[in-house]
Design a protein around this motif. Structure first.
Motif, PDB file in Angstrom:
ATOM      1  N   UNK A  99       0.851  -1.184   0.000  1.00 41.93           N
ATOM      2  CA  UNK A  99       0.000   0.000   0.000  1.00 41.93           C
ATOM      3  C   UNK A  99       0.893   1.242   0.000  1.00 41.93           C
ATOM      4  N   UNK A 100       0.785   2.067  -1.038  1.00 41.47           N
ATOM      5  CA  UNK A 100       1.605   3.268  -1.150  1.00 41.47           C
ATOM      6  C   UNK A 100       0.747   4.490  -0.816  1.00 41.47           C
ATOM      7  N   UNK A 101       1.198   5.258   0.178  1.00 38.72           N
ATOM      8  CA  UNK A 101       0.395   6.368   0.688  1.00 38.72           C
ATOM      9  C   UNK A 101       1.164   7.681   0.600  1.00 38.72           C
ATOM     10  N   UNK A 102       0.397   8.754   0.641  1.00 40.74           N
ATOM     11  CA  UNK A 102       0.980  10.086   0.709  1.00 40.74           C
ATOM     12  C   UNK A 102       0.192  10.907   1.719  1.00 40.74           C
ATOM     13  N   UNK A 103       0.866  11.844   2.340  1.00 41.24           N
ATOM     14  CA  UNK A 103       0.261  12.681   3.373  1.00 41.24           C
ATOM     15  C   UNK A 103       0.111  14.094   2.841  1.00 41.24           C
ATOM     16  N   UNK A 104      -1.110  14.626   2.926  1.00 45.76           N
ATOM     17  CA  UNK A 104      -1.402  16.001   2.521  1.00 45.76           C
ATOM     18  C   UNK A 104      -1.368  16.885   3.759  1.00 45.76           C
ATOM     19  N   UNK A 105      -0.702  18.037   3.657  1.00 46.09           N
ATOM     20  CA  UNK A 105      -0.527  18.944   4.789  1.00 46.09           C
ATOM     21  C   UNK A 105      -0.857  20.358   4.359  1.00 46.09           C
ATOM     22  N   UNK A 163      -9.977  -2.533  -2.726  1.00 44.09           N
ATOM     23  CA  UNK A 163     -10.718  -2.377  -3.967  1.00 44.09           C
ATOM     24  C   UNK A 163     -11.620  -1.154  -3.883  1.00 44.09           C
ATOM     25  N   UNK A 164     -11.346  -0.157  -4.716  1.00 42.38           N
ATOM     26  CA  UNK A 164     -12.078   1.106  -4.690  1.00 42.38           C
ATOM     27  C   UNK A 164     -12.375   1.553  -6.113  1.00 42.38           C
ATOM     28  N   UNK A 302      -3.214   3.831  -1.970  1.00 43.80           N
ATOM     29  CA  UNK A 302      -3.804   2.783  -2.801  1.00 43.80           C
ATOM     30  C   UNK A 302      -2.963   1.519  -2.683  1.00 43.80           C
ATOM     31  N   UNK A 303      -3.612   0.383  -2.857  1.00 36.97           N
ATOM     32  CA  UNK A 303      -2.924  -0.896  -2.830  1.00 36.97           C
ATOM     33  C   UNK A 303      -2.351  -1.211  -4.206  1.00 36.97           C
ATOM     34  N   UNK A 304      -1.054  -1.506  -4.241  1.00 31.59           N
ATOM     35  CA  UNK A 304      -0.366  -1.717  -5.515  1.00 31.59           C
ATOM     36  C   UNK A 304      -0.110  -3.211  -5.701  1.00 31.59           C
ATOM     37  N   UNK A 314      -2.699   6.674  -8.892  1.00 30.82           N
ATOM     38  CA  UNK A 314      -2.709   8.071  -8.460  1.00 30.82           C
ATOM     39  C   UNK A 314      -4.134   8.602  -8.440  1.00 30.82           C
ATOM     40  N   UNK A 315      -4.906   8.288  -9.469  1.00 32.63           N
ATOM     41  CA  UNK A 315      -6.287   8.762  -9.524  1.00 32.63           C
ATOM     42  C   UNK A 315      -7.118   8.195  -8.379  1.00 32.63           C
ATOM     43  N   UNK A 316      -6.811   6.949  -7.958  1.00 30.45           N
ATOM     44  CA  UNK A 316      -7.532   6.382  -6.814  1.00 30.45           C
ATOM     45  C   UNK A 316      -7.249   7.174  -5.544  1.00 30.45           C
ATOM     46  N   UNK A 317      -5.983   7.588  -5.357  1.00 29.18           N
ATOM     47  CA  UNK A 317      -5.685   8.395  -4.172  1.00 29.18           C
ATOM     48  C   UNK A 317      -6.397   9.737  -4.236  1.00 29.18           C
ATOM     49  N   UNK A 318      -6.519  10.291  -5.424  1.00 27.17           N
ATOM     50  CA  UNK A 318      -7.249  11.546  -5.591  1.00 27.17           C
ATOM     51  C   UNK A 318      -8.735  11.365  -5.297  1.00 27.17           C
ATOM     52  N   UNK A 319      -9.303  10.262  -5.780  1.00 29.43           N
ATOM     53  CA  UNK A 319     -10.709   9.978  -5.539  1.00 29.43           C
ATOM     54  C   UNK A 319     -10.997   9.860  -4.042  1.00 29.43           C
ATOM     55  N   UNK A 320     -10.141   9.156  -3.332  1.00 30.34           N
ATOM     56  CA  UNK A 320     -10.345   8.966  -1.893  1.00 30.34           C
ATOM     57  C   UNK A 320     -10.218  10.282  -1.127  1.00 30.34           C
TER      58      UNK A 320
END
Length: 339
Positions: A99-105, A163-164, A302-304, A314-320
């Protein structure tokens, strides 16, 4: 500023009695609010007054950052490069999924009221495992859709999400494969502390609708062996499999290499434990904001798998993130249900 409080499971907890980092306290007495960072920092807060109640009234209206003020720990190019790196690890047999994640600040000046943010999320993005915990030095506001662990006596249950899609029709074969992999991982994790033969999967890959998206959700259930308590349960299952990967040890190592900032409460655990009644509900800390030192943070990921397309992930992370970030930003109009 509001005094310390927690709101979770339809209950409002006030009159803070004590705070501990010792998970064994959850096997004792009292009602506890619990926040455990992905990195393992434990905060257990015991409250003296707990009653069914809605969120309290906000002290002041929510004033969040401007939508343009949010920065990401991984920009699009770096995130897509990370997806490709994980696929290389999969090709070498190091891992099946990570699962690759990013943090928005974003900056958050003044004296923000976490209740005001919690009310905004409750109205604009209701969630089955929503929770707000406000303690000195710690404010977490979660709209989590995912159950990490529930407990009713010796019956323990996890409901991993993998799954999203924007709609059920957009779910891919890769999403179902992801879910099954994580179910196997959760079964194995719970099996370490479960009574022999008690682990079961009552539901596999059910489609759940949430505001703006759908998830695949499975249910894994077991009976906790009598010799084990909360410290052993966490040791066996944390961090949650759905936000790490499989095998978990390899996935965590790869995550630590690729993610430049700590996840904090994001991807950890947020919820409550009623030690007197032997009941609990802890969510995976996704769709979760935390406030500290003049900043607000929010994580998305998102799970890779081998079947992952970097652009789509990337679009999945944006959607979430999109709906929640819009709700937390000012000026902000509550998105409609189809966002």
């Amino acid at each position: 500023m509001h005094d310390s409080f927690a709101h979770a499971g339809g209950r409002l907890a006030t009159r803070l009695l004590d705070v501990t980092t010792d998970l064994s306290a959850l096997d004792g007495r009292g009602w506890w609010a619990v926040v455990v960072d992905y990195e393992g920092k434990v905060t257990c807060a015991r409250f003296g007054d707990v009653r069914p109640a809605p969120l309290p009234e906000p002290r002041v209206p929510w004033r969040g950052p401007a939508p343009s003020a949010w920065r990401s720990s991984l920009d699009r190019d770096a995130y897509e490069a990370g997806v490709r790196r994980i696929r290389e690890h999969i090709e070498r047999g190091d891992v099946y999924q990570a699962n690759l994640c990013r943090v928005l600040t974003a900056p958050l000046p003044g004296d923000p009221d976490p209740v005001a943010l919690a009310v905004r999320l409750a109205e604009g993005n209701p969630a089955p495992h929503a929770a707000t915990v406000s303690l000195p030095g710690l404010s977490v506001v979660s709209a989590s859709p995912e159950l990490y662990l529930s407990r009713d006596g010796d019956v323990i249950e996890s409901r991993p999400i993998k799954g999203t899609g924007a709609t059920a029709g957009e779910l891919l074969e890769k999403d179902y494969a992801e879910n099954v992999m994580i179910v196997d991982l959760v079964r194995n994790d719970l099996g370490r502390v479960a009574a022999v033969g008690s682990v079961s999967v009552p539901a596999l890959c059910e489609v759940e609708e949430h505001p703006g998206l759908v998830h695949l959700v499975s249910t894994v259930r077991a009976r906790l062996a009598p010799e084990f308590g909360w410290p052993e349960l966490f040791a066996a299952t944390f961090p949650p499999g759905s936000v790490t990967g499989a095998p978990k040890y390899s996935a965590v190592r790869i995550i630590n290499e690729l993610e430049p900032e700590p996840r904090g409460p994001y991807c950890g655990a947020v919820g409550w434990v009623d030690a007197d009644r032997g009941r609990a509900s802890l969510a995976v800390g996704i769709r979760t904001f935390w406030l500290s030192a003049g900043e607000i943070r929010f994580g998305t990921g998102a799970g890779i798998t081998w079947g992952s397309d970097p652009r789509r992930e990337w679009q999945e992370t944006e959607l979430k993130a999109s709906r929640l970030i819009a709700l937390a930003s000012t000026p902000g109009k509550t998105p409609d249900k189809e966002n």
